[in-house]
Scaffold this motif. Structure first.
Motif, PDB file in Angstrom:
ATOM      1  N   GLY A 267      -2.314  12.868  -4.901  1.00  0.00           N
ATOM      2  CA  GLY A 267      -2.204  11.998  -3.739  1.00  0.00           C
ATOM      3  C   GLY A 267      -1.281  10.822  -3.969  1.00  0.00           C
ATOM      4  O   GLY A 267      -0.997  10.497  -5.117  1.00  0.00           O
ATOM      5  N   PRO A 268      -0.774  10.172  -2.950  1.00  0.00           N
ATOM      6  CA  PRO A 268      -0.841  10.649  -1.560  1.00  0.00           C
ATOM      7  C   PRO A 268       0.042  11.866  -1.355  1.00  0.00           C
ATOM      8  O   PRO A 268       1.119  11.949  -1.931  1.00  0.00           O
ATOM      9  N   VAL A 269      -0.432  12.784  -0.568  1.00  0.00           N
ATOM     10  CA  VAL A 269       0.262  14.056  -0.370  1.00  0.00           C
ATOM     11  C   VAL A 269       1.377  13.907   0.664  1.00  0.00           C
ATOM     12  O   VAL A 269       1.222  13.177   1.646  1.00  0.00           O
ATOM     13  N   ASN A 270       2.490  14.541   0.407  1.00  0.00           N
ATOM     14  CA  ASN A 270       3.515  14.701   1.443  1.00  0.00           C
ATOM     15  C   ASN A 270       3.257  16.053   2.108  1.00  0.00           C
ATOM     16  O   ASN A 270       3.643  17.094   1.574  1.00  0.00           O
ATOM     17  N   ARG A 271       2.579  16.021   3.222  1.00  0.00           N
ATOM     18  CA  ARG A 271       2.243  17.284   3.906  1.00  0.00           C
ATOM     19  C   ARG A 271       3.515  18.037   4.257  1.00  0.00           C
ATOM     20  O   ARG A 271       4.464  17.459   4.759  1.00  0.00           O
ATOM     21  N   GLY A 272       3.503  19.327   3.991  1.00  0.00           N
ATOM     22  CA  GLY A 272       4.680  20.142   4.307  1.00  0.00           C
ATOM     23  C   GLY A 272       5.731  20.114   3.218  1.00  0.00           C
ATOM     24  O   GLY A 272       6.775  20.757   3.347  1.00  0.00           O
ATOM     25  N   VAL A 273       5.503  19.351   2.163  1.00  0.00           N
ATOM     26  CA  VAL A 273       6.461  19.336   1.053  1.00  0.00           C
ATOM     27  C   VAL A 273       5.782  19.984  -0.156  1.00  0.00           C
ATOM     28  O   VAL A 273       5.978  21.175  -0.422  1.00  0.00           O
ATOM     29  N   GLU A 274       4.927  19.235  -0.839  1.00  0.00           N
ATOM     30  CA  GLU A 274       4.249  19.839  -1.988  1.00  0.00           C
ATOM     31  C   GLU A 274       3.246  20.898  -1.528  1.00  0.00           C
ATOM     32  O   GLU A 274       3.064  21.908  -2.185  1.00  0.00           O
ATOM     33  N   LEU A 275       2.587  20.611  -0.438  1.00  0.00           N
ATOM     34  CA  LEU A 275       1.544  21.477   0.116  1.00  0.00           C
ATOM     35  C   LEU A 275       1.805  21.704   1.587  1.00  0.00           C
ATOM     36  O   LEU A 275       2.170  20.758   2.289  1.00  0.00           O
ATOM     37  N   ASP A 276       1.551  22.879   2.053  1.00  0.00           N
ATOM     38  CA  ASP A 276       1.498  23.072   3.499  1.00  0.00           C
ATOM     39  C   ASP A 276       0.369  22.179   4.028  1.00  0.00           C
ATOM     40  O   ASP A 276      -0.714  22.124   3.434  1.00  0.00           O
ATOM     41  N   GLY A 277       0.637  21.496   5.142  1.00  0.00           N
ATOM     42  CA  GLY A 277      -0.353  20.551   5.669  1.00  0.00           C
ATOM     43  C   GLY A 277      -1.719  21.177   5.895  1.00  0.00           C
ATOM     44  O   GLY A 277      -2.750  20.540   5.673  1.00  0.00           O
ATOM     45  N   ASP A 278      -1.732  22.441   6.286  1.00  0.00           N
ATOM     46  CA  ASP A 278      -3.010  23.103   6.568  1.00  0.00           C
ATOM     47  C   ASP A 278      -3.843  23.361   5.320  1.00  0.00           C
ATOM     48  O   ASP A 278      -5.036  23.653   5.414  1.00  0.00           O
ATOM     49  N   LEU A 279      -3.207  23.284   4.164  1.00  0.00           N
ATOM     50  CA  LEU A 279      -3.951  23.573   2.933  1.00  0.00           C
ATOM     51  C   LEU A 279      -4.724  22.360   2.411  1.00  0.00           C
ATOM     52  O   LEU A 279      -5.614  22.506   1.576  1.00  0.00           O
ATOM     53  N   VAL A 280      -4.379  21.171   2.924  1.00  0.00           N
ATOM     54  CA  VAL A 280      -4.977  19.945   2.366  1.00  0.00           C
ATOM     55  C   VAL A 280      -6.502  19.961   2.469  1.00  0.00           C
ATOM     56  O   VAL A 280      -7.204  19.507   1.566  1.00  0.00           O
ATOM     57  N   GLU A 281      -6.999  20.496   3.567  1.00  0.00           N
ATOM     58  CA  GLU A 281      -8.451  20.573   3.725  1.00  0.00           C
ATOM     59  C   GLU A 281      -8.930  22.028   3.802  1.00  0.00           C
ATOM     60  O   GLU A 281      -9.954  22.319   4.418  1.00  0.00           O
ATOM     61  N   SER A 282      -8.197  22.933   3.191  1.00  0.00           N
ATOM     62  CA  SER A 282      -8.605  24.342   3.176  1.00  0.00           C
ATOM     63  C   SER A 282      -9.777  24.538   2.219  1.00  0.00           C
ATOM     64  O   SER A 282     -10.128  23.641   1.442  1.00  0.00           O
TER      65      SER A 282
ATOM     66  N   SER B 109       0.795  -1.220   0.000  1.00  0.00           N
ATOM     67  CA  SER B 109       0.000   0.000   0.000  1.00  0.00           C
ATOM     68  C   SER B 109       0.828   1.271   0.000  1.00  0.00           C
ATOM     69  O   SER B 109       2.048   1.235   0.150  1.00  0.00           O
ATOM     70  N   SER B 110       0.127   2.370  -0.118  1.00  0.00           N
ATOM     71  CA  SER B 110       0.748   3.683  -0.180  1.00  0.00           C
ATOM     72  C   SER B 110       1.333   4.143   1.141  1.00  0.00           C
ATOM     73  O   SER B 110       1.974   5.177   1.184  1.00  0.00           O
ATOM     74  N   THR B 111       1.070   3.414   2.224  1.00  0.00           N
ATOM     75  CA  THR B 111       1.673   3.850   3.472  1.00  0.00           C
ATOM     76  C   THR B 111       3.188   3.771   3.334  1.00  0.00           C
ATOM     77  O   THR B 111       3.914   4.475   4.000  1.00  0.00           O
ATOM     78  N   GLN B 112       3.642   2.913   2.417  1.00  0.00           N
ATOM     79  CA  GLN B 112       5.063   2.924   2.095  1.00  0.00           C
ATOM     80  C   GLN B 112       5.469   4.263   1.505  1.00  0.00           C
ATOM     81  O   GLN B 112       6.632   4.618   1.488  1.00  0.00           O
ATOM     82  N   LYS B 113       4.511   4.978   0.944  1.00  0.00           N
ATOM     83  CA  LYS B 113       4.823   6.257   0.324  1.00  0.00           C
ATOM     84  C   LYS B 113       4.754   7.402   1.332  1.00  0.00           C
ATOM     85  O   LYS B 113       4.747   8.559   0.964  1.00  0.00           O
ATOM     86  N   GLY B 114       4.629   7.077   2.618  1.00  0.00           N
ATOM     87  CA  GLY B 114       4.734   8.107   3.641  1.00  0.00           C
ATOM     88  C   GLY B 114       3.454   8.847   3.950  1.00  0.00           C
ATOM     89  O   GLY B 114       3.476   9.914   4.548  1.00  0.00           O
ATOM     90  N   GLU B 115       2.312   8.281   3.570  1.00  0.00           N
ATOM     91  CA  GLU B 115       1.055   8.954   3.865  1.00  0.00           C
ATOM     92  C   GLU B 115       0.730   8.833   5.358  1.00  0.00           C
ATOM     93  O   GLU B 115       1.006   7.810   5.971  1.00  0.00           O
ATOM     94  N   THR B 116       0.126   9.869   5.932  1.00  0.00           N
ATOM     95  CA  THR B 116      -0.277   9.779   7.332  1.00  0.00           C
ATOM     96  C   THR B 116      -1.502   8.868   7.446  1.00  0.00           C
ATOM     97  O   THR B 116      -2.249   8.688   6.483  1.00  0.00           O
ATOM     98  N   LEU B 117      -1.697   8.329   8.662  1.00  0.00           N
ATOM     99  CA  LEU B 117      -2.868   7.490   8.879  1.00  0.00           C
ATOM    100  C   LEU B 117      -4.142   8.307   8.679  1.00  0.00           C
ATOM    101  O   LEU B 117      -5.127   7.828   8.111  1.00  0.00           O
ATOM    102  N   TYR B 118      -4.110   9.564   9.147  1.00  0.00           N
ATOM    103  CA  TYR B 118      -5.278  10.426   8.950  1.00  0.00           C
ATOM    104  C   TYR B 118      -5.638  10.503   7.469  1.00  0.00           C
ATOM    105  O   TYR B 118      -6.801  10.327   7.085  1.00  0.00           O
ATOM    106  N   ASP B 119      -4.642  10.759   6.623  1.00  0.00           N
ATOM    107  CA  ASP B 119      -4.920  10.897   5.194  1.00  0.00           C
ATOM    108  C   ASP B 119      -5.408   9.580   4.586  1.00  0.00           C
ATOM    109  O   ASP B 119      -6.276   9.589   3.710  1.00  0.00           O
ATOM    110  N   THR B 120      -4.871   8.459   5.056  1.00  0.00           N
ATOM    111  CA  THR B 120      -5.338   7.165   4.549  1.00  0.00           C
ATOM    112  C   THR B 120      -6.812   6.944   4.898  1.00  0.00           C
ATOM    113  O   THR B 120      -7.617   6.553   4.045  1.00  0.00           O
ATOM    114  N   VAL B 121      -7.163   7.226   6.145  1.00  0.00           N
ATOM    115  CA  VAL B 121      -8.543   6.994   6.573  1.00  0.00           C
ATOM    116  C   VAL B 121      -9.482   8.003   5.917  1.00  0.00           C
ATOM    117  O   VAL B 121     -10.579   7.657   5.448  1.00  0.00           O
ATOM    118  N   ARG B 122      -9.029   9.256   5.830  1.00  0.00           N
ATOM    119  CA  ARG B 122      -9.852  10.287   5.182  1.00  0.00           C
ATOM    120  C   ARG B 122     -10.058   9.936   3.702  1.00  0.00           C
ATOM    121  O   ARG B 122     -11.115  10.233   3.128  1.00  0.00           O
TER     122      ARG B 122
END
Lengths: 310, 310, 310
Positions: free
Chosen positions: C253-268, A75-88
């Motif tokens: 996706g999957p997003v690297n929060r804080g890299v491509e996007l500021d984490g706060d923007l993901v659900e802005s 799965s993409s969790t290997q790609k560094g996705e947070t658990l929040y983002d996976t569940v969302r």
């Protein structure tokens, strides 16, 4: 309609309701399969599991749910996705519930806000395993028809076992006397219960819960050989003979035969090992119905929901 | 209602019955999909497989069975559980049958007592692969309408191939002349059949079964390069030209193009390679019906069962 | 009835038709689940994926298709089988369509002859990802009701991203102005679009598509730290404030929060990140219907097909 993260979040009457429903489904036998619906559930197992995953999947299929299975290795969790983002993401795909096993204690804390799917905890690190506790309660209740006044021994890895923690807390709350035993280095002062020598625990108990040695969690922690562990802390045939006549042997599985339990005891008259597994399916069906507000495999209508509360 | 561990356990008339039913389902085409039922089947593949697993899964879905899939890498077998306990657990979860592939020869010996689910062997080490033999029989029967008097050549890794063993034994029993050929070090004196040079085998055969080189099983065993193997023991285009006009080429798959078979022969007029795979689905449907006592995807009633025996 | 390999193979009116149907299914909500049929589809993911695989699987289940899931780690591709033989095997097993993700660019070239199942490309190396482009188009269309005259910025790994390529090509064809930006070493002269500085791209765009850094593809290629990348090429909060009021933020996706996007923007308010994922399911349902000639989850009859063309 709620998450199932720990039984501590449930009232005693909610626990009773789930257990009653599980027993009811069990008695339905083959009629306890419901028509397919359009509710999507994802099983997200970030740690290996056979019994719990298959048990949940069977429960979901019997409820008519549509099932997605997630194997963490692929799965993409290997790609560094947070658990929040996976569940969302699962929510965005359309899931109404996710069943999660994760090695991190209280992984679900980051899911409490912003997520609108029901979360069923299938085990968090050394934290909780609420559906295991439910099936253990069901197994004990089938035997003794009550909890108050029973003596339950929990023996083994009390420090890292989420089963120990979930069982000890809810059994204590339901009025059981909880006896604890096992190696000194695995003592856990936070568990409600009384530490006693192994032999005393086994002789006094109505139900003996032998915990699995989690070799994969602490390989070097224990200096004993398997034989030594079995002799000192295991349920040997000798110890089993000193159990009370009506007492039962339980184990969350998978069992290490000859370590926690003598191999011959796994299917002995006292053992409820495989019955626990069968109970797991109906307990999880009841838990999923509770979390998703289902009634016989479909979503309860508003009048049904109101009637339920009266 | 019985296990399917090896075709040696089946009478000739049972084999005929399964083959007839497979052919019948094949002729039904799209009507050979049955309504969903509540019978749970678990596919437990402890070795990698695409074709056999997908073939069984498709067969199960067409029979309306509920399917659980087990990927050994993500399972509790890593936690040291015995195969007996895993299968007994599937039974406790509610499975009526398990389909097992395992690297251990006769893994099923430890499952013969105490287990109350049907076991379908999807390959045990260098032992048996009965559903492969069934689909091979079906493929041969579609071509020649009989077995007695046919000459079937089995060429290649006769020592470690469970396909070779399963095919040779049943073909011999059904009255075929079995010719064997391949590298000296892979000879297997236990197989019924007559050793002949490769060219003789290919020229005499009605059906030529080329066995897969199992690189994953004996990487260093063979000192030949792929090209050398192909020249000495493979079905080259030159050899194929010397086959009898009505003869057919078979291979259990996955094929190493240019090794066991010239790549151009895989879809040649003589080849039944992909037809074997299609036959695999209906053969497995018939085998599952036989093992589970099913009739058009549901469990046969008592009168139907009695009528069947008359 | 056709393969879906790249949107370049589709006419603008075919793309419109798929997008209209996707939107129609989306509006159907829970009614957008169709009765089970007997069409078998195999998801063959040779690279890890969560969202795309689950998205396709959900789309397939909602269409009533029968689904086989392939995890490359547990399969015969380890045994050296060609992709052609794997897909041809799925056809022999009965699959009507296969969904494939593969690391090789244009892996499908070897499948164009001899294969009689529909192929839906779920991503080929640095090639195409047509269903991602469809869901991106759907997301943009929901916002702006047209494509012509829109400005779309695509920022990041333009060289290796199949999303960049698929999006840039189809957006350009549909009349959007495509702005490109990102690190110099990831420039890709083959993409249609105009290179501009990051700030200019973000300020001018109606839709900003931030590409994922594919750490797993070129670990050492980039010498910047995550923070440096974010500052120079990422969508920081500062840059987001300079976006046009009606503009939207997208990311495959999957997003690297804080890299491509500021984490706060993901659900802005500007972000359509999770909406894209929801759109993915209906876009893939429409794509599967198109490829398999389905109508509400069943195969279109001949009169329906003719009526469709009028």
């Amino acid at each position: 309609m709620a998450n199932l993260l720990s039984l501590n979040d449930l009232t005693v009457s909610e626990i009773d309701e789930i257990l009653d429903r599980a027993e009811q489904i069990r008695e339905m036998g083959d009629a306890g399969w419901f028509a397919p619906n359009h509710l999507l559930v994802a099983n997200l197992f970030f740690e290996p599991s056979t019994r719990t995953r298959f048990s949940f999947e069977t429960a979901e299929k019997r409820l008519g749910l549509q099932v997605l299975n997630f194997s963490s290795a692929a799965s993409s969790t290997q790609k560094g996705e947070t658990l929040y983002d996976t569940v969302r993401t699962m929510q965005a795909i359309g899931a109404k519930a996710v069943v999660i096993r994760h090695k991190k204690d209280e992984y679900y804390r980051e899911l409490l806000e912003g997520i609108d799917v029901k979360i069923l905890n299938a085990g968090d690190g050394a934290g909780n395993h609420p559906t295991q506790a439910l099936l253990d309660l069901l197994t004990i209740h089938q035997e003794f028809f009550a909890f108050r006044g029973l003596t339950v021994a929990i023996i083994g890895d009390l420090r890292y076992s989420r089963v120990a923690r979930s069982d000890a807390e809810v059994l204590n709350r339901l009025g059981c006397q909880v006896l604890l035993s096992g190696p000194e280095e695995w003592k856990n002062e936070k568990l409600p219960g009384k530490y006693v020598p192994v032999d005393d625990a086994i002789e006094a108990a109505d139900a003996v819960i032998m915990l699995r040695i989690q070799h994969e969690r602490h390989e070097t922690a224990m200096k004993l050989t398997k034989e030594e562990y079995h002799d000192r802390y295991g349920l040997t045939r000798e110890r089993a003979e000193r159990m009370k006549p009506e007492s039962i042997i339980m184990h969350p599985g998978p069992v290490n035969r000859g370590v926690e339990l003598d191999g011959d005891l796994v299917e002995s008259a006292h053992s409820r090992y495989f019955k626990q597994i069968s109970n797991g399916v109906v307990a999880r069906m009841a838990a999923l119905e509770w979390a998703l507000d289902l009634k016989d495999g479909r979503q309860a209508s508003e009048p049904e929901r109101i009637a339920e509360k009266l």
